[in-house]
Design a protein around this motif. Structure first.
Motif, PDB file in Angstrom:
ATOM      1  N   ASP A  69      51.742  -4.333  15.500  1.00 57.02           N
ATOM      2  CA  ASP A  69      50.633  -5.003  16.596  1.00 57.02           C
ATOM      3  C   ASP A  69      51.260  -6.053  17.376  1.00 57.02           C
ATOM      4  OD1 ASP A  69      50.629  -6.261  14.309  1.00 57.02           O
ATOM      5  OD2 ASP A  69      48.643  -6.409  14.024  1.00 57.02           O
ATOM      6  N   VAL A  70      52.748  -6.185  17.440  1.00 57.08           N
ATOM      7  CA  VAL A  70      53.364  -7.255  17.818  1.00 57.08           C
ATOM      8  C   VAL A  70      54.352  -6.586  18.932  1.00 57.08           C
ATOM      9  CG1 VAL A  70      54.890  -7.891  16.290  1.00 57.08           C
ATOM     10  CG2 VAL A  70      54.112  -9.651  17.651  1.00 57.08           C
ATOM     11  N   VAL A  71      54.449  -7.237  20.176  1.00 56.75           N
ATOM     12  CA  VAL A  71      55.611  -7.120  20.975  1.00 56.75           C
ATOM     13  C   VAL A  71      57.065  -7.476  20.291  1.00 56.75           C
ATOM     14  CG1 VAL A  71      56.835  -7.458  23.203  1.00 56.75           C
ATOM     15  CG2 VAL A  71      54.392  -6.895  23.007  1.00 56.75           C
ATOM     16  N   GLY A  90      69.182   3.153  23.669  1.00 58.74           N
ATOM     17  CA  GLY A  90      68.625   2.385  22.576  1.00 58.74           C
ATOM     18  C   GLY A  90      67.252   1.813  22.833  1.00 58.74           C
ATOM     19  N   GLY A  91      67.138   1.232  24.004  1.00 59.89           N
ATOM     20  CA  GLY A  91      66.158   0.843  24.544  1.00 59.89           C
ATOM     21  C   GLY A  91      64.827   1.682  24.815  1.00 59.89           C
ATOM     22  N   ALA A  92      65.348   2.772  25.508  1.00 61.64           N
ATOM     23  CA  ALA A  92      64.481   4.010  25.823  1.00 61.64           C
ATOM     24  C   ALA A  92      63.904   4.513  24.376  1.00 61.64           C
ATOM     25  CB  ALA A  92      65.227   4.906  26.513  1.00 61.64           C
ATOM     26  N   THR A  93      64.649   4.727  23.525  1.00 60.27           N
ATOM     27  CA  THR A  93      64.269   5.313  22.348  1.00 60.27           C
ATOM     28  C   THR A  93      63.355   4.308  21.515  1.00 60.27           C
ATOM     29  OG1 THR A  93      66.529   6.159  21.745  1.00 60.27           O
ATOM     30  CG2 THR A  93      65.214   6.077  19.990  1.00 60.27           C
ATOM     31  N   LEU A  94      63.400   3.073  21.675  1.00 64.38           N
ATOM     32  CA  LEU A  94      62.329   2.280  20.933  1.00 64.38           C
ATOM     33  C   LEU A  94      61.229   2.081  21.766  1.00 64.38           C
ATOM     34  CD1 LEU A  94      64.772  -0.840  19.704  1.00 64.38           C
ATOM     35  CD2 LEU A  94      63.813   0.764  18.510  1.00 64.38           C
ATOM     36  N   ALA A  95      61.312   2.135  23.070  1.00 69.35           N
ATOM     37  CA  ALA A  95      60.024   2.072  23.932  1.00 69.35           C
ATOM     38  C   ALA A  95      59.270   3.470  23.825  1.00 69.35           C
ATOM     39  CB  ALA A  95      60.620   1.965  25.447  1.00 69.35           C
ATOM     40  N   HIS A  96      59.935   4.486  23.620  1.00 72.32           N
ATOM     41  CA  HIS A  96      59.301   5.797  23.590  1.00 72.32           C
ATOM     42  C   HIS A  96      58.422   5.862  22.025  1.00 72.32           C
ATOM     43  CE1 HIS A  96      59.453  10.371  23.807  1.00 72.32           C
ATOM     44  NE2 HIS A  96      58.301   9.997  23.991  1.00 72.32           N
ATOM     45  N   ALA A  97      59.120   5.444  21.187  1.00 66.52           N
ATOM     46  CA  ALA A  97      58.454   5.452  19.663  1.00 66.52           C
ATOM     47  C   ALA A  97      57.512   4.340  19.582  1.00 66.52           C
ATOM     48  CB  ALA A  97      59.634   4.982  18.767  1.00 66.52           C
ATOM     49  N   HIS A  98      57.556   3.343  20.469  1.00 61.52           N
ATOM     50  CA  HIS A  98      56.661   2.074  20.183  1.00 61.52           C
ATOM     51  C   HIS A  98      56.023   1.599  21.651  1.00 61.52           C
ATOM     52  CE1 HIS A  98      57.615   1.867  16.035  1.00 61.52           C
ATOM     53  NE2 HIS A  98      58.839   2.199  16.389  1.00 61.52           N
ATOM     54  N   PRO A  99      55.471   2.432  22.468  1.00 66.45           N
ATOM     55  CA  PRO A  99      55.093   2.201  23.855  1.00 66.45           C
ATOM     56  C   PRO A  99      54.434   0.651  23.914  1.00 66.45           C
ATOM     57  CG  PRO A  99      54.376   4.423  23.119  1.00 66.45           C
ATOM     58  CD  PRO A  99      54.762   3.780  21.811  1.00 66.45           C
ATOM     59  N   THR A 137      72.774   5.788  33.851  1.00 62.66           N
ATOM     60  CA  THR A 137      72.253   6.569  32.678  1.00 62.66           C
ATOM     61  C   THR A 137      70.828   6.797  32.706  1.00 62.66           C
ATOM     62  OG1 THR A 137      73.718   5.506  31.307  1.00 62.66           O
ATOM     63  CG2 THR A 137      72.011   6.400  29.977  1.00 62.66           C
ATOM     64  N   ALA A 138      69.991   5.734  33.293  1.00 62.64           N
ATOM     65  CA  ALA A 138      68.633   6.144  33.269  1.00 62.64           C
ATOM     66  C   ALA A 138      68.312   7.020  34.227  1.00 62.64           C
ATOM     67  CB  ALA A 138      67.896   4.818  33.698  1.00 62.64           C
ATOM     68  N   ALA A 139      68.993   7.189  35.320  1.00 61.16           N
ATOM     69  CA  ALA A 139      69.063   8.225  36.334  1.00 61.16           C
ATOM     70  C   ALA A 139      69.224   9.679  35.978  1.00 61.16           C
ATOM     71  CB  ALA A 139      69.758   7.884  37.505  1.00 61.16           C
ATOM     72  N   GLU A 140      70.146   9.582  35.106  1.00 61.97           N
ATOM     73  CA  GLU A 140      70.647  10.816  34.461  1.00 61.97           C
ATOM     74  C   GLU A 140      69.641  11.375  33.260  1.00 61.97           C
ATOM     75  OE1 GLU A 140      74.628  10.361  32.553  1.00 61.97           O
ATOM     76  OE2 GLU A 140      75.325  10.029  34.635  1.00 61.97           O
ATOM     77  N   SER A 141      69.143  10.415  32.606  1.00 61.06           N
ATOM     78  CA  SER A 141      68.300  10.885  31.551  1.00 61.06           C
ATOM     79  C   SER A 141      66.963   9.932  31.570  1.00 61.06           C
ATOM     80  CB  SER A 141      68.523  10.754  30.059  1.00 61.06           C
ATOM     81  OG  SER A 141      70.102  11.479  30.102  1.00 61.06           O
ATOM     82  N   PRO A 142      66.075   9.996  32.630  1.00 61.46           N
ATOM     83  CA  PRO A 142      64.832   8.848  32.778  1.00 61.46           C
ATOM     84  C   PRO A 142      64.072   8.897  31.260  1.00 61.46           C
ATOM     85  CG  PRO A 142      65.048  10.410  34.501  1.00 61.46           C
ATOM     86  CD  PRO A 142      65.945  11.053  33.527  1.00 61.46           C
ATOM     87  N   PRO A 143      64.058   7.581  31.101  1.00 63.12           N
ATOM     88  CA  PRO A 143      63.243   7.140  29.852  1.00 63.12           C
ATOM     89  C   PRO A 143      61.548   7.767  29.973  1.00 63.12           C
ATOM     90  CG  PRO A 143      63.423   5.236  31.228  1.00 63.12           C
ATOM     91  CD  PRO A 143      64.110   6.347  31.694  1.00 63.12           C
ATOM     92  N   ALA A 144      61.332   8.264  28.713  1.00 58.96           N
ATOM     93  CA  ALA A 144      59.814   8.777  28.715  1.00 58.96           C
ATOM     94  C   ALA A 144      59.044   7.764  28.985  1.00 58.96           C
ATOM     95  CB  ALA A 144      59.546   9.433  27.297  1.00 58.96           C
ATOM     96  N   ILE A 145      59.231   6.694  28.499  1.00 59.81           N
ATOM     97  CA  ILE A 145      58.282   5.405  28.644  1.00 59.81           C
ATOM     98  C   ILE A 145      59.052   4.080  29.298  1.00 59.81           C
ATOM     99  CG2 ILE A 145      56.662   3.684  27.543  1.00 59.81           C
ATOM    100  CD1 ILE A 145      55.812   6.410  27.360  1.00 59.81           C
ATOM    101  N   ALA A 146      58.698   3.697  30.405  1.00 62.47           N
ATOM    102  CA  ALA A 146      59.380   2.411  30.922  1.00 62.47           C
ATOM    103  C   ALA A 146      59.268   1.378  30.014  1.00 62.47           C
ATOM    104  CB  ALA A 146      58.626   2.250  32.323  1.00 62.47           C
TER     105      ALA A 146
END
Length: 299
Positions: A69-71, A90-99, A137-146
């Protein structure tokens, strides 16, 4: 709501910035510290990576799962530690798991770090290339969660890069006067998340800590900080003294009420979210001081 508006809302006014997590102590020490500071009212917890520290993205994966419950923000993920494509994924992976709970702060570090990797140090050019690699990299594989990315930016050209190719800036070890300077360059629509040193004590306590910090920066030839202070109008005598004016601008010192009032000045000057770091001898002492300050600064 845009990504930046959402991030501002989630961050609130005040967070905590902790030293890079060393490898030696068990991870549960930092899990407990993160839990304690979140419970105390800090809306975000930031730390980075340096010599002998944990790899910051793997480390944050553990903390995000342990304290839900913290950013968390990287302050900073050093570009010499991984390619841009790895930072993006790496950032996209963490953001997807913890929106909504992860901010990627990245920075070019210092010349001695570039030398360690056998590279010249061309900070602006290298940071621009790194961001381009992340974008590709983001253009090739857009992150699921910005997720937001902010740059360790002090001078005008790096701040312009943060404005034009990132979501804002995360200045470190800057005087209070840097905040309006940075906001003017960034404009109103980018994040400004400064780290701010605090000393719950007297001006002389603060002066002693500033003197040690300046000596360390000169030892490591961290010229960006020294040049940035001079750009804001501080003389060599102000910095090496250090003068009352420089101490008062670089450090929020005093009791909790006084520190909270000075913190309000930073927010009024254009900071979105201020990260507090007490000067202290140990990790545990820093956490204790932050917890003690929380009732005044997190209202």
């Amino acid at each position: 709501m845009t990504l930046i508006e959402d991030t501002r809302a989630r961050l609130g006014a005040v967070g905590a910035w902790l030293p890079s997590a060393p490898l030696a102590p068990p991870p549960d020490v930092e899990r407990a510290a993160t839990r304690r500071l979140a419970d105390a009212g800090y809306r975000s917890i930031w730390s980075g990576e340096g010599p002998g520290s944990r790899e910051v993205l793997a480390h944050f994966g553990d903390l995000l799962a342990s304290v839900p419950d913290v950013v968390l923000g990287t302050g900073i993920a050093n570009v010499w530690s991984r390619p841009g494509r790895t930072a993006e994924k790496g950032g996209a992976t963490l953001a997807h798991a913890h929106p909504g709970r992860f901010v990627l702060g990245i920075g070019i570090g210092h010349a001695f770090q570039a030398t360690k990797y056998g590279a010249d140090y061309r900070p602006l050019e290298q940071m621009r290339g790194y961001l381009s690699e992340m974008d590709a990299t983001a253009a090739e594989s857009p992150p699921a969660i910005a997720f937001p990315r902010v740059l360790a930016a002090i001078g005008p050209r790096m701040l312009e890069l943060a404005r034009d190719h990132a979501d804002g800036a995360h200045p470190f070890a800057q005087p209070v006067s840097h905040t309006p300077y940075a906001r003017e360059i960034l404009g109103p629509d980018k994040l400004l998340i400064p780290q701010q040193a605090v000393v719950p004590g007297t001006r002389e306590d603060a002066r002693a800590h500033v003197r040690r910090s300046v000596a360390q920066l000169r030892e490591h030839r961290a010229q960006a900080y020294l040049a940035g202070w001079e750009r804001l109008g501080y003389t060599r005598a102000d910095i090496d003294g250090p003068s009352d004016r420089f101490v008062d601008d670089l450090v929020l010192w005093g009791d909790g009420k006084t520190i909270a009032e000075r913190l309000g000045e930073l927010l009024d000057a254009g900071a979105d979210h201020v990260l507090l770091t007490p000067y202290a001898a140990s990790f545990d002492s820093i956490v204790d001081l932050l917890a003690d300050l929380a009732p005044e600064v997190t209202r």
